[in-house]
Scaffold this active site. Structure first.
Site, mmCIF file in Angstrom:
data_model
loop_
_atom_site.group_PDB
_atom_site.id
_atom_site.type_symbol
_atom_site.label_atom_id
_atom_site.label_comp_id
_atom_site.label_asym_id
_atom_site.label_seq_id
_atom_site.Cartn_x
_atom_site.Cartn_y
_atom_site.Cartn_z
ATOM 1 N N ARG A 173 0.765 -1.436 -0.055
ATOM 2 C CA ARG A 173 0.014 0.024 0.124
ATOM 3 C C ARG A 173 0.881 1.284 0.032
ATOM 4 N NH1 ARG A 173 -4.469 -1.250 4.572
ATOM 5 N NH2 ARG A 173 -5.634 -2.871 3.514
ATOM 6 N N ARG A 207 -3.496 6.612 0.739
ATOM 7 C CA ARG A 207 -4.120 7.625 1.830
ATOM 8 C C ARG A 207 -3.153 8.463 2.231
ATOM 9 N NH1 ARG A 207 -8.893 4.616 4.188
ATOM 10 N NH2 ARG A 207 -7.307 2.946 4.658
ATOM 11 N N ARG A 249 -7.701 11.830 -5.247
ATOM 12 C CA ARG A 249 -8.900 11.195 -4.609
ATOM 13 C C ARG A 249 -10.124 12.109 -4.719
ATOM 14 N NH1 ARG A 249 -8.967 8.908 1.197
ATOM 15 N NH2 ARG A 249 -9.143 11.010 1.610
ATOM 16 N N ASP A 265 -6.921 -3.491 -7.396
ATOM 17 C CA ASP A 265 -7.772 -4.034 -6.129
ATOM 18 C C ASP A 265 -7.703 -5.493 -6.313
ATOM 19 O OD1 ASP A 265 -9.339 -3.261 -3.589
ATOM 20 O OD2 ASP A 265 -10.492 -4.746 -4.571
ATOM 21 N N TYR A 315 -15.141 -12.534 0.270
ATOM 22 C CA TYR A 315 -15.789 -11.325 -0.169
ATOM 23 C C TYR A 315 -17.003 -11.432 -1.018
ATOM 24 C CZ TYR A 315 -12.063 -7.846 1.283
ATOM 25 O OH TYR A 315 -11.289 -6.952 2.041
#
Length: 353
Positions: free
Chosen positions: A28, A32, A41, A78, A155
């Site tokens: 990652r 963010r 974003r 993803d 998921y």
């Protein structure tokens, strides 16, 4: 034959070459905690647009490369990206996470799923990986990644993130044949997708089985490991020289089993001591990791000592320095920069101690 100077540093380590220092990247590392990412974003609020629009995804993938020059640059994507390609639509809702509606709960739904054709369902992946290879050249290794069958099944069956995994585990323990059928279809699709990533330019690939750490060892052997193996065997059959990494969060109890999947490198979380993990895994498997992401909230002295201790315990063979999970939101960017700077000077710092 290309000389070793023409082979990116991380790729050399992943293939087993002894080097002066371990290569370094972060899971990652695009995300963010970076101001540049947060600004982007705001402009493009949809995660799927950010990851599936090549221009945006290339820019995001390269943000940490331009800022910190890590030894690995990973595709911004993803783990759920391939699911629509087999007939499972999904969405990612900001501050909530993935949504799969309707979730996969019946044999009829599983039987309707079709084989994947990544060049048709995900043409943007080729564009992104080709551009990353061109941009970084031999200065960095381009990494691809996928979700493993158990985690993707979790998921799809739960329909969203879960804390207790009761729906997929209920299926595993009461209707195992149905779940095995689904896991088999996912494994075959993931193998095709991973091979496609390699064909498009990925030099090392990582499989995330993030939720497999929620399984007991015997259930891991039944529902996760055989399907990891199925992916590895299919990819290795056509791409034997591409190093493969397996990461599982909460994996301290199943490390030896992870190695049995056939991957070249086991990525460790921070709940296991690096030296003990080395001992348990043996000499035939490389390691990646395993610094606690929260260490990056510590002082620079703390970060430096933790890096050097991890490297010392890992030894100088087939170790890729990384965090034990992804970079956390609000991690100070200057500490990420210091992490990379220190890691790249590790051989000198260790020699001077």
């Amino acid at each position: 034959m290309a000389g070793s100077s023409q082979i990116p540093y991380l790729l050399r380590a992943a293939r087993g070459e002894k080097l002066e220092r371990p290569p370094v990247w972060m899971m990652r590392q695009a995300g963010r905690y970076m101001k540049a990412y947060r600004e982007l974003r705001e402009k493009y609020p949809s995660f799927r647009e950010r990851s599936e629009n090549p221009d945006i995804a290339i820019e995001i993938s390269l943000q940490p490369w331009r800022a910190f020059k890590p030894d690995g640059v990973i595709l911004f994507s993803d783990i759920l990206t391939p699911l629509p390609g087999i007939g499972i639509p999904f969405d990612i809702v900001e501050r909530f996470g993935p949504i799969i509606d309707p979730p996969i709960r019946s044999l009829e739904q599983i039987e309707k799923l079709h084989p994947i054709n990544p060049s048709e369902s995900m043409p943007f992946i080729r564009t992104i990986l080709k551009a990353l290879r061109e941009e970084v050249g031999n200065e960095s290794t381009v990494l691809g990644f996928v979700g493993a069958p158990w985690t993707l099944a979790a998921y799809a069956i739960e329909g969203k993130s879960s804390k207790d995994y009761t729906i997929i585990k209920s299926m595993a323990f009461s209707e195992p044949e149905m779940l095995h059928k689904f896991l088999g279809k996912l494994a075959d699709a993931i193998a095709v997708y991973l091979s496609y990533q390699i064909d498009c330019g990925a030099q090392v690939v990582q499989m995330f089985d993030s939720w497999a750490g929620q399984l007991s060892p015997q259930d891991y052997e039944t529902f996760a490991m055989p399907y990891q193996k199925r992916v590895v065997e299919q990819v290795k059959a056509t791409h034997p020289d591409t190093p493969m990494i397996l990461y599982i969060n909460g994996s301290a109890g199943i490390l030896e089993r992870m190695a049995q999947s056939g991957v070249d490198i086991v990525s460790l979380d921070w709940t296991v001591d690096m030296a003990e993990a080395r001992q348990r895994l043996g000499t035939n498997v490389g390691v990646q990791g395993n610094i606690d992401p929260c260490a990056l909230f510590g002082s620079k002295e703390f970060i430096r000592l933790r890096i050097l201790e991890t490297i010392r315990k890992a030894g100088n063979h087939q170790h890729i320095l990384n965090l034990g999970h992804g970079v956390l939101q609000k991690t100070p960017e200057e500490n990420v920069a210091y992490f990379f700077e220190t890691a790249k000077q590790a051989d000198q710092l260790l020699a001077s101690r």
